[in-house]
Design a protein around this motif. Structure first.
Motif, PDB file in Angstrom:
ATOM      1  N   ALA A  31      25.915  75.014 -14.738  1.00  0.00           N
ATOM      2  CA  ALA A  31      24.287  75.202 -15.192  1.00  0.00           C
ATOM      3  C   ALA A  31      24.043  74.374 -13.560  1.00  0.00           C
ATOM      4  O   ALA A  31      22.883  74.796 -13.107  1.00  0.00           O
ATOM      5  CB  ALA A  31      24.250  73.631 -16.053  1.00  0.00           C
TER       6      ALA A  31
ATOM      7  N   SER B 267      23.375  77.106 -11.585  1.00  0.00           N
ATOM      8  CA  SER B 267      22.458  77.897 -11.451  1.00  0.00           C
ATOM      9  C   SER B 267      20.896  77.624 -11.435  1.00  0.00           C
ATOM     10  O   SER B 267      20.275  78.283 -11.808  1.00  0.00           O
ATOM     11  CB  SER B 267      22.930  78.860 -12.516  1.00  0.00           C
ATOM     12  OG  SER B 267      23.206  77.867 -14.175  1.00  0.00           O
TER      13      SER B 267
ATOM     14  N   THR C  83      19.970  75.873 -14.064  1.00  0.00           N
ATOM     15  CA  THR C  83      19.981  75.843 -15.569  1.00  0.00           C
ATOM     16  C   THR C  83      19.883  74.860 -16.207  1.00  0.00           C
ATOM     17  O   THR C  83      20.719  74.031 -15.367  1.00  0.00           O
ATOM     18  CB  THR C  83      19.914  77.157 -16.207  1.00  0.00           C
ATOM     19  OG1 THR C  83      21.823  76.963 -16.629  1.00  0.00           O
ATOM     20  CG2 THR C  83      19.452  78.510 -15.651  1.00  0.00           C
ATOM     21  N   GLU C  84      18.429  74.506 -17.145  1.00  0.00           N
ATOM     22  CA  GLU C  84      19.194  73.162 -18.985  1.00  0.00           C
ATOM     23  C   GLU C  84      20.008  73.196 -19.254  1.00  0.00           C
ATOM     24  O   GLU C  84      20.783  74.456 -19.974  1.00  0.00           O
ATOM     25  CB  GLU C  84      17.513  72.542 -19.009  1.00  0.00           C
ATOM     26  CG  GLU C  84      16.474  72.721 -17.852  1.00  0.00           C
ATOM     27  CD  GLU C  84      16.486  71.493 -17.240  1.00  0.00           C
ATOM     28  OE1 GLU C  84      17.273  70.155 -17.546  1.00  0.00           O
ATOM     29  OE2 GLU C  84      16.552  71.279 -15.788  1.00  0.00           O
TER      30      GLU C  84
ATOM     31  N   LYS D 227      15.353  85.374 -17.890  1.00  0.00           N
ATOM     32  CA  LYS D 227      15.907  84.601 -17.841  1.00  0.00           C
ATOM     33  C   LYS D 227      16.114  83.715 -19.467  1.00  0.00           C
ATOM     34  O   LYS D 227      15.312  83.344 -19.697  1.00  0.00           O
ATOM     35  CB  LYS D 227      16.141  84.045 -16.269  1.00  0.00           C
ATOM     36  CG  LYS D 227      17.206  82.453 -16.136  1.00  0.00           C
ATOM     37  CD  LYS D 227      16.486  81.986 -14.845  1.00  0.00           C
ATOM     38  CE  LYS D 227      18.090  80.806 -14.484  1.00  0.00           C
ATOM     39  NZ  LYS D 227      17.253  80.746 -13.180  1.00  0.00           N
ATOM     40  N   SER D 228      17.817  83.079 -19.594  1.00  0.00           N
ATOM     41  CA  SER D 228      17.564  81.904 -20.507  1.00  0.00           C
ATOM     42  C   SER D 228      17.305  81.379 -19.969  1.00  0.00           C
ATOM     43  O   SER D 228      17.660  80.348 -18.947  1.00  0.00           O
ATOM     44  CB  SER D 228      18.960  82.064 -21.110  1.00  0.00           C
ATOM     45  OG  SER D 228      19.433  81.454 -21.682  1.00  0.00           O
ATOM     46  N   MET D 229      16.343  80.083 -20.804  1.00  0.00           N
ATOM     47  CA  MET D 229      16.292  78.726 -20.285  1.00  0.00           C
ATOM     48  C   MET D 229      17.185  77.725 -20.419  1.00  0.00           C
ATOM     49  O   MET D 229      17.230  76.294 -19.699  1.00  0.00           O
ATOM     50  CB  MET D 229      15.294  78.314 -21.698  1.00  0.00           C
ATOM     51  CG  MET D 229      14.019  77.623 -21.285  1.00  0.00           C
ATOM     52  SD  MET D 229      13.332  76.632 -23.082  1.00  0.00           S
ATOM     53  CE  MET D 229      12.273  75.290 -22.238  1.00  0.00           C
ATOM     54  N   TYR D 230      18.679  77.859 -21.222  1.00  0.00           N
ATOM     55  CA  TYR D 230      19.611  76.877 -21.580  1.00  0.00           C
ATOM     56  C   TYR D 230      20.660  78.142 -21.021  1.00  0.00           C
ATOM     57  O   TYR D 230      21.113  79.356 -20.947  1.00  0.00           O
ATOM     58  CB  TYR D 230      19.212  76.778 -22.531  1.00  0.00           C
ATOM     59  CG  TYR D 230      17.978  75.415 -23.006  1.00  0.00           C
ATOM     60  CD1 TYR D 230      17.661  74.550 -21.580  1.00  0.00           C
ATOM     61  CD2 TYR D 230      17.486  75.879 -24.546  1.00  0.00           C
ATOM     62  CE1 TYR D 230      17.264  73.684 -22.407  1.00  0.00           C
ATOM     63  CE2 TYR D 230      16.922  75.449 -24.514  1.00  0.00           C
ATOM     64  CZ  TYR D 230      15.927  74.518 -23.929  1.00  0.00           C
ATOM     65  OH  TYR D 230      14.855  73.192 -24.450  1.00  0.00           O
ATOM     66  N   SER D 231      21.325  76.916 -20.347  1.00  0.00           N
ATOM     67  CA  SER D 231      23.260  77.064 -19.890  1.00  0.00           C
ATOM     68  C   SER D 231      23.489  77.435 -21.624  1.00  0.00           C
ATOM     69  O   SER D 231      24.430  75.859 -21.380  1.00  0.00           O
ATOM     70  CB  SER D 231      23.361  76.587 -18.998  1.00  0.00           C
ATOM     71  OG  SER D 231      25.220  76.358 -19.051  1.00  0.00           O
TER      72      SER D 231
END
Length: 167
Positions: free
Chosen positions: A74, A77, A79-80, A37-41
């Motif tokens: 963000a 979901s 996410t940061e 999963k991506s760390m950032y949006s």
């Protein structure tokens, strides 16, 4: 000799069979692995920065709306936001004349990424200054028309006081 090759054939087939079984198991297990999963949006952030830097007459309000939508997705979901996101949104707000929202975003950037504090402080200090004054502050030793006019204005009262003393 034919007896010797007949004994090797089942052993070779067993090795090939084991190899195929291992390859099939590895393929099956790799199919089950999820992508990280991506760390950032990121979503619209990179496109907005590109449009801002390209300065092709892109509408700041449209960019701001896209970034605000990115904030909502963000949050949804969990996410940061990426580094620089809030600072960019703050600059867009300031370009549109909404300095309070811009300063709020820059302070949020400073809180989320403490290493950005010196740059955010610089941007906040210079946010309310006119362009001519920022140019004079940004390039020491280079006189700009705005800087020259302010120097003349400061010198005028001193010259007036000198002429009164001599009269």
């Amino acid at each position: 000799m034919s007896n010797h090759s007949e004994k090797r054939r089942p052993a070779a087939l067993a090795r090939v069979g084991r190899g195929l079984a291992i390859a099939a198991l590895a393929g099956l297990l790799s199919a089950c692995v999820q992508q990280p999963k991506s760390m950032y949006s990121w979503q619209s952030y990179q496109g907005s920065v590109y449009a801002y830097l390209k300065d092709d007459g892109a509408d700041y309000a449209t960019q701001t709306l896209a970034l605000e939508k990115n904030i909502e997705t963000a949050r949804a979901s969990n996410t940061e936001l990426p580094p620089g996101f809030r600072a960019h949104l703050g600059m867009l707000y300031m370009k549109m004349g909404n300095g309070d929202k811009g300063a709020e975003q820059m302070l949020g950037e400073k809180e989320a990424f403490p290493e950005s504090a010196p740059f955010m402080d610089f941007l906040l200090r210079n946010a309310g200054k006119p362009a001519a004054q920022q140019a004079a502050v940004g390039t020491p030793g280079v006189a700009t028309p705005g800087a020259a006019a302010s120097n003349v204005d400061q010198a005028a009262p001193a010259q007036a006081a000198e002429s009164k003393k001599g009269s």
